[in-house]
Design an enzyme around this catalytic site. Structure first.
Site, mmCIF file in Angstrom:
data_model
loop_
_atom_site.group_PDB
_atom_site.id
_atom_site.type_symbol
_atom_site.label_atom_id
_atom_site.label_comp_id
_atom_site.label_asym_id
_atom_site.label_seq_id
_atom_site.Cartn_x
_atom_site.Cartn_y
_atom_site.Cartn_z
ATOM 1 N N LYS A 57 0.860 -1.185 0.000
ATOM 2 C CA LYS A 57 0.000 0.000 0.000
ATOM 3 C C LYS A 57 0.894 1.232 0.000
ATOM 4 C CE LYS A 57 -3.871 1.854 2.804
ATOM 5 N NZ LYS A 57 -4.718 1.588 3.985
ATOM 6 N N SER A 85 -9.632 1.720 2.976
ATOM 7 C CA SER A 85 -8.754 2.492 2.132
ATOM 8 C C SER A 85 -7.715 1.656 1.379
ATOM 9 C CB SER A 85 -8.030 3.528 2.983
ATOM 10 O OG SER A 85 -7.217 2.889 3.957
ATOM 11 N N SER A 104 -9.893 -0.774 6.950
ATOM 12 C CA SER A 104 -9.217 -0.632 5.666
ATOM 13 C C SER A 104 -8.517 -1.852 5.094
ATOM 14 C CB SER A 104 -8.225 0.523 5.730
ATOM 15 O OG SER A 104 -8.933 1.725 5.674
HETATM 16 N N1 GLN Z 1 -13.243 3.909 6.480
HETATM 17 C C1 GLN Z 1 -12.271 4.286 7.449
HETATM 18 C C2 GLN Z 1 -12.167 5.785 7.506
HETATM 19 O O1 GLN Z 1 -12.582 6.407 6.602
HETATM 20 C C3 GLN Z 1 -11.006 3.649 7.051
HETATM 21 C C4 GLN Z 1 -9.897 3.961 7.941
HETATM 22 C C5 GLN Z 1 -8.853 2.929 7.888
HETATM 23 O O2 GLN Z 1 -9.101 1.790 8.300
HETATM 24 N N2 GLN Z 1 -7.685 3.312 7.452
HETATM 25 O O3 GLN Z 1 -11.723 6.344 8.436
#
Ligand code: GLN
Length: 483
Positions: free
Chosen positions: A79, A154, A178
């Site tokens: 990532k 994400s 995420s």
């Molecule tokens: N959907 C979560 C957010 O928007 C994702 C965050 C994550 O796990 N990095 O905060």
């Protein structure tokens, strides 16, 4: 006939060891798939061919000498919020568009030492904030199962790259969802390790008290292997614990008598009825395999998302303060220091980052701090205790990973509150500091559904054991999208 890029970690290892193919051939197969598919799926922001070819040649020499570990010569995707020295690392943000990493993340060092091949850097929501990868400043990644739909976020790029077989496995990060939510949307396995089990040194910080790095892979055994490689204490990350790798033999144990709790708060009105049905069937399967499933209640679950919003935005506002146009990345050409600060942020951050900086600054401000931040911290402790209580009675919990299957691009983009709701089943595990995995458990309208298993801190072996038993009895994880 399986293509090389479709192999799992174990299959690739066996093939390399039996000299059926070389690491160079395996790497070229992944690079070829990535180049063919990426223009459609947009999973990778960067394909690191030169580095990959160089690493593959080196790996082949080591294989020839017989100096191999499980990972020698295997192509992996990172990532793009993990630092790979001398490579552009954007964090999905325009503010870091030209930022070249000056050192390696600890996980990258570990992969390097294990002889891994880096194929590319995967797209993500800006600074890992989002549930669809649409918040990336660069590309909108597509779901390999349906190119009109999001891959989740994400770590949407990492998940899509694995699902589309551009690599053998990938790393993502999980602060609220995420890793697990994109794994669920893309039909693969994703693990959020226990907080403190994997070093975050060299991971671009989002919400430091919740962020964890973890694997996204094609099956549970691969997740276990990659987890074992990256886990353990790191003196560069003071939040890590001294832990040992999980014994792979846990996969051999059946689940007769394993006590599984089904928290009723995770099967609420408003979730997709099909998803609920599919997850219930998966739980029935675990029962058939000998597990003792009981319905339990975790009444604090309903507060987890609100607690997350306060804590996350507060830490995000603090963590993103470092992007001031002076230290890293984009620097606006302005006559005064104040204007450099202001304009660099105004030009460099996307809407979601700005929204969260504003919310977090508000939650931390004098007068509101006690009402919001302190209250959220108190609830966080209670949620953690609720997990401790249930894990006195059951060995693990099973829930849906997400309330619905992958949604359409654009469907939730203009409506952040609805987007935030996608995290409802995954965020409690981060708040509680426990570990959780998502595995494929069926399809709704041709789109993958994920089953989430949650276990107490440092009990990843329980996740692997239950997940592997389910996988051995089903073949959802073997399904491949047609792109
Ligand atoms: N959907 C979560 C957010 O928007 C994702 C965050 C994550 O796990 N990095 O905060």
């Amino acid at each position: 006939m399986m293509k090389l890029n479709q192999l799992t970690i174990n299959e690739a290892r066996q093939g390399l060891d039996k000299k059926e193919f070389t690491s160079l051939e395996l790497t070229q197969a992944c690079l070829k798939a990535a180049k063919e598919i990426n223009p459609k799926v947009k999973a990778l922001l960067q394909i690191t061919d030169d580095l990959a070819m160089q690493q593959a040649k080196k790996a082949d020499q080591e294989i020839k000498k017989g100096q191999v570990g499980l990972f020698t010569g295997l192509p992996i995707v990172l990532k793009d919020n993990m630092l790979l020295k001398n490579t552009i690392t954007t964090g999905g943000s325009k503010i870091l568009e030209n930022y070249k990493a000056t050192y390696n993340a600890t996980v990258v060092d570990k992969l390097n030492n294990a002889g891994v091949i880096f194929i590319g850097k995967a797209n993500l929501d800006e600074f890992a904030m989002g549930s669809s990868t649409e918040n990336s400043a660069f590309d909108k990644t597509r779901n390999p199962w349906d190119l009109d739909r999001v891959p989740g976020g994400s770590s949407g790029g990492s998940a899509a790259a694995v699902a589309a077989d551009m690599c053998i496995a990938a790393l993502g990060s999980d602060t609220a969802s995420s890793i697990r939510q994109p794994a669920s949307f893309c039909g693969i396995v994703g693990l959020k390790p226990t907080y403190g089990r994997v070093s975050r040194y060299g991971l671009i910080a989002m919400t430091s008290s919740l962020d964890q790095i973890g694997p996204l892979t094609k099956n549970t055994e691969d997740t276990l292997s990659l987890f074992n490689l990256i886990q353990g204490q790191d003196k560069k990350d003071a939040t890590t614990y001294k832990t040992k790798p999980v014994d792979i033999k846990c996969l051999m144990n059946d689940i007769k008598g394993v006590k599984i709790g089904m928290p009723k708060e995770y099967f609420i009105e408003g979730m997709d009825a099909e998803v609920r049905e599919i997850v219930k069937q998966a739980i029935k399967k675990l029962e058939d395999l000998g597990a003792e499933v009981t319905e339990i209640s975790m009444p604090l679950t309903k507060y987890a998302l609100a607690v997350y919003q306060i804590m996350a935005t507060s830490e995000i506002a603090t963590n993103l303060a470092r992007y001031d146009g002076i230290r890293y990345g984009l620097s606006a050409k302005e006559p005064t220091l104040q204007k450099v600060y202001g304009q660099s942020k105004a030009q460099g951050f996307g809407n979601e980052a700005k929204r969260r900086i504003i919310l977090g600054t508000f939650a931390l401000s004098a007068g509101y701090y006690d009402q919001y931040y302190v209250k959220a911290q108190k609830l966080r402790v209670l949620i953690k205790k609720e997990f401790e209580q249930v894990f006195k009675k059951v060995d693990c919990l099973v829930t849906p990973t997400t309330p619905s299957v992958a949604f359409k691009l654009g469907e939730k983009y203009e409506d952040p509150l609805t987007m935030y709701l996608s995290d409802i089943y995954t965020v409690p595990a981060n708040i509680g500091g426990v570990c959780a995995i998502s595995i494929p458990c069926g399809f709704d309208q041709g789109l993958p559904v994920g089953l989430q298993i949650i276990a107490k801190p440092f009990d990843e072996q329980m996740l692997f054991r239950v997940a592997n038993n389910y996988e051995q009895a089903t073949d959802w994880h073997k399904q491949k999208p047609e792109i």
